[in-house]
Design an enzyme around this catalytic site. Structure first.
Site, short mmCIF file in Angstrom:
data_model
loop_
_atom_site.label_atom_id
_atom_site.label_comp_id
_atom_site.label_asym_id
_atom_site.label_seq_id
_atom_site.Cartn_x
_atom_site.Cartn_y
_atom_site.Cartn_z
N ARG A 141 61.83 49.09 -39.44
CA ARG A 141 60.62 49.14 -38.64
C ARG A 141 60.73 50.39 -37.78
NH1 ARG A 141 61.37 43.53 -39.29
NH2 ARG A 141 59.48 42.59 -40.16
N ASP A 160 51.75 43.02 -43.97
CA ASP A 160 50.53 43.54 -43.35
C ASP A 160 50.81 44.54 -42.24
OD1 ASP A 160 51.45 41.61 -41.67
OD2 ASP A 160 49.66 40.36 -41.76
N THR A 214 56.66 40.61 -49.46
CA THR A 214 57.17 39.84 -48.32
C THR A 214 57.46 38.43 -48.82
OG1 THR A 214 56.53 38.68 -46.30
CG2 THR A 214 54.75 39.55 -47.62
N ASP A 247 51.96 35.64 -46.95
CA ASP A 247 50.87 35.54 -45.99
C ASP A 247 49.92 36.73 -46.03
OD1 ASP A 247 52.69 37.35 -45.08
OD2 ASP A 247 52.67 36.68 -43.00
N MET A 268 62.15 30.03 -43.13
CA MET A 268 61.36 31.09 -42.52
C MET A 268 59.86 30.79 -42.58
SD MET A 268 63.25 34.72 -43.20
CE MET A 268 64.68 35.15 -42.18
N ARG A 291 57.20 32.26 -39.58
CA ARG A 291 56.89 32.12 -38.16
C ARG A 291 55.44 31.68 -37.96
NH1 ARG A 291 60.52 33.54 -34.62
NH2 ARG A 291 61.59 34.84 -36.15
N GLU A 309 61.36 14.63 -47.37
CA GLU A 309 60.58 13.51 -46.87
C GLU A 309 59.52 13.98 -45.88
OE1 GLU A 309 63.67 13.15 -47.81
OE2 GLU A 309 63.23 11.57 -49.24
#
Lengths: 318, 318, 318, 318
Positions: free
Chosen positions: C66, C97, C120, C124, C164, C166, C182
């Site tokens: 990053r 994104d 990724t 998402d 994972m 978030r 369950e």
């Protein structure tokens, strides 16, 4: 240098040689494609950072090859000249007995110390209980047989699985026990086709719906695995016989923890022995300890399979 | 009931049928060994608890078989009598098109509603983009080829890997792309031996040190994989050619997440459609949605391979 | 260029970009560590051979990072200057994104066409049903839960497994169904602690000896997974509660066949669209077909979880 | 009977006991849930066929539990009565030292011969170089760390991975070497936090972009793994620190070939020794041979870690 058929854990071995060299502050070169790279002076410098993130990789970053040229005196003279130019004080050879034999001749002719590290999936090196790559190959075989077992349970089926081991039944015998195979055919024993048929017939009568037969490629039964399957099917017609030939799958894959730790321990020791001025030896693991043995002795004999395991296999396939 | 060649995810499918039945408070019986179990009245009761801890297992707890007796009218009469005795209102059949064909005949003769669930590694069922077990089989193939690749990188070697798919190249084509194979031979296309030789020759000249060829067992090139390897080696002598025959390894193994979720979704839907009184349909996943299709339509045609993937394979093996 | 959190299949994507470029005879450079490499002019040339034997490797040979500097106008000016110096005609960005947002700003400011490829594990991204790495991450989770299940079957035990995601419950929901969990706790739904306790209590009464709860790290229940486990144990004292936090294991591993084929198809298309002069788009797979979508549209919304799967999960954990 | 924390290979052990019993034509009962099943007279008959297809399964078909009631004299009296009713001549106990301790007390009180078989992932039993399950657990850990390594290579990242071993560092030490970890924290050594910081700092300066630290859950550093990660991040702020807690993943999974062969050999021997009238002993593998040792001696001491491996680890993380 890695030479001969490659085996999982050779990269872990290369890493350990490079890191131990760095730790003891000596230079380390990696010759490519075994003896052939020595002849062609094809090498890379190996330092602590250049071997990062390879411990888990199958294959060998130095590649491996069988060199015909090295079998000639001229080839070896070229190789020796290159090593001298590069100021090589000692060679660490990772491979099987063909590699060690080449190394020993070379060491005698050109007086360059050689330390052998046993790396082969076949486990057929005298002077070590385990060779680098053997444990991984065993697990590759049992993973394959486990998958076959999933599908085997519902049918009157015989599965023949051919594994490596032209002259030695180590892979077949240990993976056969680990995989729960009904029959294990190895080159060390010719049980005869009749005994196989009887045993499979007995299995069926004892309620087994399917049987798995592990066949060492070097089995002395005189038929290849497809002929063997056809023969059994001819004689036991209620069975459907299927064949799997694992082939080179067994030479690859990420090494197991056992093979990585073994490679690490053997190669740290190899570097330390080289620094100590020793030569023409092979490192090995006997009874969980790292030992060394004269190369000449390692080459003189072959390890034998543990007959006790044959007995275990018979008991467990009851 | 599971029938035909078994495939990974059949247990996840059985579990979903049993759990959905329990959720909707209807009874569920599992007939053993496909249609044969119906004839022999061999079944177990399945409730929510009896299918615990099977979602991850390869194979099928109900076992699978091909029943010759069911091909006869008498066999089917026996089966129908048993189902009626057990008060069966609808049958959920997990298998391939042979299974569906048998189910359709049976449903017409004996008026017992049938819902088909596509379970086969071959992905050759019309009316669904994916069959249960196909994704797992693809991953089994690429795991094997990855291991071969480890060892392939150092030699002038050709590796021929035979995969399943007698009539359909789905496994070969997708696993071939996933494994990064240089050539993929499928039954839908006869490219001819010359083209194969040319392509391998071109690969070598472009700097590739080894090549992997995926061969569908149903390839129409007219040679089995060993003959093919020998032929190529005869014509491209600088190559060493090795063969792996994966065989039934491809039918086993713990199912992937994709196959488990697919099996779960298809079978919940199958139970709901059965409760809704529908019959003689097959559930399938089209464009990520669970749909149903008349069995008669599912049986009328075969899905075709995605030609786009052949093009992708050519581009990527440049 | 690969950017953002890395995901399995990024190397398969890089390979496909390089091979397709080679096929269409255009040059291809790989910038290291995402946007940061553009700023530092740190790149490698990628040709057909330099990407060999990477299709099966996790991580990314171009590394990922990053870049804070790229958030500044000066950083982007530097990057643009470097790209112009290298005669870059179009950029292919593999990431999530955040990566696309950066690419879009950059493209607008400096008029360099951008093609996004969704890579990724979180799945998402709007405009594709699957992102590269997601399928692999799901299988990593179910492998872990399968192992826990082996040991779970014998005790009154609750196992909490944090996965994972978030902001998105895709991993938790699909792996939860695949693993036969369950309970599945996802950020999209706050079911409340009471409902969880009731459900676990009901499970126990229905005869389950142990239960597995998948917890998305972004779950909104207001407690981390250890606090959650302690809370449940306080309230359901006959249970012993154990915690596993998978963490970055989920970002690594050899990609599945699905992710490799997806990466291959998306990236061949990306290269073809770039050659066709298109810009500021993202490629994606919708309904098994490779499509493109305007970047601006991809960034405008977020995909939503399939509510149908929540229903399936409830039915199957009966 | 299997007792205590379960370990991969227990099913292979059960199979070997049942098959060897069948081979020697003696009856074999499997008591469920360890000592608790003896108290509740909960057992199943085990014959050669009832243990088919379990050699590859994790967990234990006999389940395992810790029994509080067995700690009381009354509990043991009940158990003894049940064993006598069932005509038990000898008990084979598969588990760890807690199991053996219970067995020894029971044998003394009720005069029923006991043979112990070491089954635990911790490898902390005196009298055997390897316990059943340990090799599998090591491979589970390195698989996890390999995945983390994929993603680790691109960032200034520290990864802390907590592994099992409350009192013994065997898992951490061997898996740490196998995984190529930079640091290994074990309960046998308190190196102090300063040394850890110094070492990580040195790693960074030597060019490592990321480091992996294996932390035994029993490490004496006085912080749990999350606190440890926070502490290091506070002191080495250029690092981003991530945590993985493997937990019970380590107790499950299909056993490795090593564990299956070990379990098979130990249990055939256990049956043979029982038939030979021996009692209150434990079988173990020392130097690749199956030996027995008095239970009282096995319980008297603990094996110690191989200090040589600490040295190897230091050299290899240079």
């Amino acid at each position: 240098m890695t030479s001969g058929g490659d085996s999982p854990g050779m990269n872990a071995a290369i890493r350990a040689v490079a890191r131990a060299s760095s730790y003891y502050r000596v230079e380390c070169l990696g010759f490519m494609r075994g003896f052939q790279g020595m002849i062609e002076n094809d090498y890379i410098e190996l330092n602590a950072r250049s071997v990062r993130n390879i411990i888990n990789l199958g294959g060998t970053i130095l590649k491996s090859a069988r060199s015909k040229e090295f079998l000639t005196e001229e080839g070896r003279v070229k190789a020796a000249a290159n090593l001298k130019k590069a100021n090589i004080d000692a060679m660490i050879l990772i491979g099987g007995d063909g590699t060690f034999r080449g190394g020993k001749v070379f060491s005698e002719e050109h007086n360059i110390p050689v330390i052998g590290v046993p790396g082969t999936i076949d486990n057929d090196i005298f002077g070590t209980h385990y060779t680098i790559g053997y444990d991984t190959a065993l697990n590759t075989v049992i993973d394959a047989v486990d998958k076959i077992r999933d599908t085997a349970s519902s049918h009157n089926r015989l599965f023949f699985v051919e594994v490596m081991g032209r002259d030695a039944g180590f892979i077949a015998l240990n993976s056969g026990i680990g995989a729960g195979a009904e029959e294990i055919l190895i080159p060390e024993e010719d049980l005869g086709l009749d005994r196989l048929l009887n045993s499979l017939e007995r299995s069926r009568r004892s309620g087994k719906t399917s049987s798995i037969v592990i066949v060492s490629e070097g089995d002395k039964i005189g038929k290849n695995v497809f002929e063997l399957a056809a023969y059994v099917k001819d004689n036991l017609p209620y069975y459907d016989a299927k064949v799997t030939v694992l082939g080179h799958i067994q030479r690859g894959g990420s090494p197991t923890c056992f093979d990585r730790v073994l490679a690490s321990r053997l190669c740290v020791k190899a570097v330390e022995l080289a620094l100590d001025g020793q030569q023409d030896i092979m490192v090995g693991m006997m009874n969980n300890e790292i030992k060394s043995i004269e190369l000449v002795n390692a080459l003189k004999s072959k390890p034998t399979i543990n007959k006790e395991l044959l007995r275990i296999s018979d008991i467990l396939s009851v």
